[in-house]
Write a protein that holds these residues in place. Structure first.
Motif, PDB file in Angstrom:
ATOM      1  N   SER A 154       0.837  -1.196   0.000  1.00  0.00           N
ATOM      2  CA  SER A 154       0.000   0.000   0.000  1.00  0.00           C
ATOM      3  C   SER A 154       0.877   1.253   0.000  1.00  0.00           C
ATOM      4  N   GLY A 155       0.463   2.256  -0.774  1.00  0.00           N
ATOM      5  CA  GLY A 155       1.215   3.498  -0.853  1.00  0.00           C
ATOM      6  C   GLY A 155       2.237   3.534  -1.962  1.00  0.00           C
ATOM      7  N   THR A 156       2.425   2.388  -2.641  1.00  0.00           N
ATOM      8  CA  THR A 156       3.395   2.316  -3.738  1.00  0.00           C
ATOM      9  C   THR A 156       2.860   3.060  -4.964  1.00  0.00           C
ATOM     10  N   TYR A 157       3.744   3.738  -5.660  1.00  0.00           N
ATOM     11  CA  TYR A 157       3.369   4.481  -6.859  1.00  0.00           C
ATOM     12  C   TYR A 157       3.524   3.608  -8.097  1.00  0.00           C
ATOM     13  N   ILE A 158       2.563   3.752  -9.017  1.00  0.00           N
ATOM     14  CA  ILE A 158       2.615   3.038 -10.288  1.00  0.00           C
ATOM     15  C   ILE A 158       2.303   4.035 -11.399  1.00  0.00           C
ATOM     16  N   LEU A 159       3.123   4.035 -12.449  1.00  0.00           N
ATOM     17  CA  LEU A 159       2.936   4.941 -13.582  1.00  0.00           C
ATOM     18  C   LEU A 159       2.166   4.206 -14.673  1.00  0.00           C
ATOM     19  N   ILE A 160       1.066   4.790 -15.131  1.00  0.00           N
ATOM     20  CA  ILE A 160       0.229   4.173 -16.161  1.00  0.00           C
ATOM     21  C   ILE A 160       0.240   5.066 -17.395  1.00  0.00           C
ATOM     22  N   SER A 161       0.735   4.540 -18.512  1.00  0.00           N
ATOM     23  CA  SER A 161       0.784   5.297 -19.755  1.00  0.00           C
ATOM     24  C   SER A 161      -0.390   4.888 -20.645  1.00  0.00           C
ATOM     25  N   VAL A 162      -1.289   5.831 -20.905  1.00  0.00           N
ATOM     26  CA  VAL A 162      -2.504   5.560 -21.671  1.00  0.00           C
ATOM     27  C   VAL A 162      -2.274   6.033 -23.101  1.00  0.00           C
ATOM     28  N   ASP A 163      -1.946   5.099 -23.976  1.00  0.00           N
ATOM     29  CA  ASP A 163      -1.512   5.454 -25.332  1.00  0.00           C
ATOM     30  C   ASP A 163      -2.384   4.770 -26.384  1.00  0.00           C
ATOM     31  N   TYR A 164      -3.630   5.180 -26.452  1.00  0.00           N
ATOM     32  CA  TYR A 164      -4.538   4.635 -27.467  1.00  0.00           C
ATOM     33  C   TYR A 164      -5.639   5.642 -27.744  1.00  0.00           C
ATOM     34  N   ASP A 165      -6.402   5.375 -28.797  1.00  0.00           N
ATOM     35  CA  ASP A 165      -7.476   6.270 -29.212  1.00  0.00           C
ATOM     36  C   ASP A 165      -8.802   5.505 -29.229  1.00  0.00           C
ATOM     37  N   PRO A 166      -9.913   6.148 -29.607  1.00  0.00           N
ATOM     38  CA  PRO A 166     -11.211   5.450 -29.581  1.00  0.00           C
ATOM     39  C   PRO A 166     -11.259   4.169 -30.402  1.00  0.00           C
ATOM     40  N   ALA A 167     -10.453   4.071 -31.457  1.00  0.00           N
ATOM     41  CA  ALA A 167     -10.475   2.864 -32.290  1.00  0.00           C
ATOM     42  C   ALA A 167     -10.040   1.628 -31.512  1.00  0.00           C
ATOM     43  N   SER A 168      -9.145   1.806 -30.542  1.00  0.00           N
ATOM     44  CA  SER A 168      -8.638   0.687 -29.744  1.00  0.00           C
ATOM     45  C   SER A 168      -9.285   0.618 -28.362  1.00  0.00           C
ATOM     46  N   MET A 169     -10.211   1.504 -28.109  1.00  0.00           N
ATOM     47  CA  MET A 169     -10.846   1.595 -26.796  1.00  0.00           C
ATOM     48  C   MET A 169     -11.521   0.293 -26.338  1.00  0.00           C
ATOM     49  N   PRO A 170     -12.252  -0.430 -27.216  1.00  0.00           N
ATOM     50  CA  PRO A 170     -12.927  -1.652 -26.742  1.00  0.00           C
ATOM     51  C   PRO A 170     -11.984  -2.693 -26.148  1.00  0.00           C
ATOM     52  N   GLU A 171     -10.740  -2.754 -26.632  1.00  0.00           N
ATOM     53  CA  GLU A 171      -9.787  -3.731 -26.113  1.00  0.00           C
ATOM     54  C   GLU A 171      -9.025  -3.220 -24.894  1.00  0.00           C
ATOM     55  N   LEU A 172      -8.643  -1.939 -24.909  1.00  0.00           N
ATOM     56  CA  LEU A 172      -7.717  -1.430 -23.898  1.00  0.00           C
ATOM     57  C   LEU A 172      -8.397  -0.732 -22.717  1.00  0.00           C
ATOM     58  N   GLN A 173      -9.563  -0.149 -22.955  1.00  0.00           N
ATOM     59  CA  GLN A 173     -10.239   0.545 -21.848  1.00  0.00           C
ATOM     60  C   GLN A 173     -10.628  -0.399 -20.707  1.00  0.00           C
TER      61      GLN A 173
END
Length: 284
Positions: A53-72
């Protein structure tokens, strides 16, 4: 005319209708099928789940609506996992069109978690204290390398324009050394850049969440240990939901997809049987 000959000449609109029914029924009635868990997804889940608990995690969100159904669905499930484990996710965006998607999912999951937490008497999450989104900045490779030195060189504020030093959780965050791992949600080539520069140069652990068409290209990185986990397409998202015991869109989508695959194979078989029967009659 027998049934096979009728199927051979079936109106294509009927086929479209049956495919639509096969897609909609499992989504409407929330039909679920058993989702087997692959080792790359299990490794990704355990890598996040075992963080303290308290650990930091970096999340890079690199997609657009075309790939949204798989990645969201991957992104939403990951956020819920972070909130439940008391981790502190920091969202970063490398694709301009990914910013509204990252904000939408972040807001939805924070509201959903706070609703559940309030009922169970747990602490709720607060933006800027427990999670934040520092938005999109151009830069590509230069930015990825620059974050390894000082994140404020590229991100002076979050997506709202609030200075990072005004966010309680970001006051002591400066570079990759402050994050336990980097979770890349990728529809393009940014993931490879993270591996080549963030991992190779700064040693941060990386997990990939990728579209199904891109995932096979990432297996060499997994086998070499340059990434420690991999989620591929809707299947990977469904597996992650299963491990979280929170079936959602990906799980339902896999059921719908499987039903349609079975229907298409059935049409192919019946169509070919009808064709060969018809050809035999025409010859005779």
């Amino acid at each position: 005319m027998n049934i096979f000959e009728r199927i051979e000449k079936i109106d294509r609109r009927i086929i479209f209708l049956l495919v639509a029914i096969a897609v909609l029924l499992p989504l409407i009635f929330k039909v679920r099928m058993e989702i087997p868990i692959s080792e790359p997804v299990k490794k990704a889940f355990v890598s996040v789940d075992t963080l303290s608990s308290g650990t930091y995690i970096l999340i890079s969100v690199d997609y657009d609506p075309a790939s949204m159904p798989e990645l969201q669905p991957m992104y939403k499930t990951l956020l819920m996992q972070c909130f439940e484990k008391g981790l502190k996710p920091v969202m970063i965006v490398q694709w301009p069109l990914g910013l509204p998607l990252s904000i939408k999912a972040m807001s939805e999951m924070a509201v959903e978690y706070n609703r559940i937490a309030s009922k169970e008497g747990k602490d709720t999450v607060v933006y800027g204290v427990d999670y934040c989104n520092i938005g999109y900045r151009p830069g590509g490779v230069a930015q990825i390398v620059g974050i390894g030195k000082e994140i404020r060189d590229y991100f002076e504020s979050d997506y709202k324009g609030t200075p990072l030093d005004s966010l309680p959780m970001m006051k002591d965050i400066h570079n990759y050394d402050n994050f336990a791992l980097l979770f890349c949600l990728e529809a393009g080539s940014m993931g490879e850049m993270y591996v080549q520069y963030a991992n190779a140069r700064f040693g941060i652990k990386i997990i990939f969440g990728m579209t199904a068409v891109s995932a096979p290209d990432a297996y060499p990185y997994l086998q070499s240990g340059q990434i420690i986990g991999l989620l591929g397409g809707l299947q990977g998202a469904a597996e992650y939901e299963t491990l979280m015991k929170k079936p959602g869109f990906a799980t339902m989508g896999m059921t719908a997809q499987s039903w349609v695959h079975v229907l298409i194979v059935l049409f192919i078989l019946l169509g070919n049987i009808g064709y060969f029967i018809g050809r035999k009659k025409r010859r005779s």
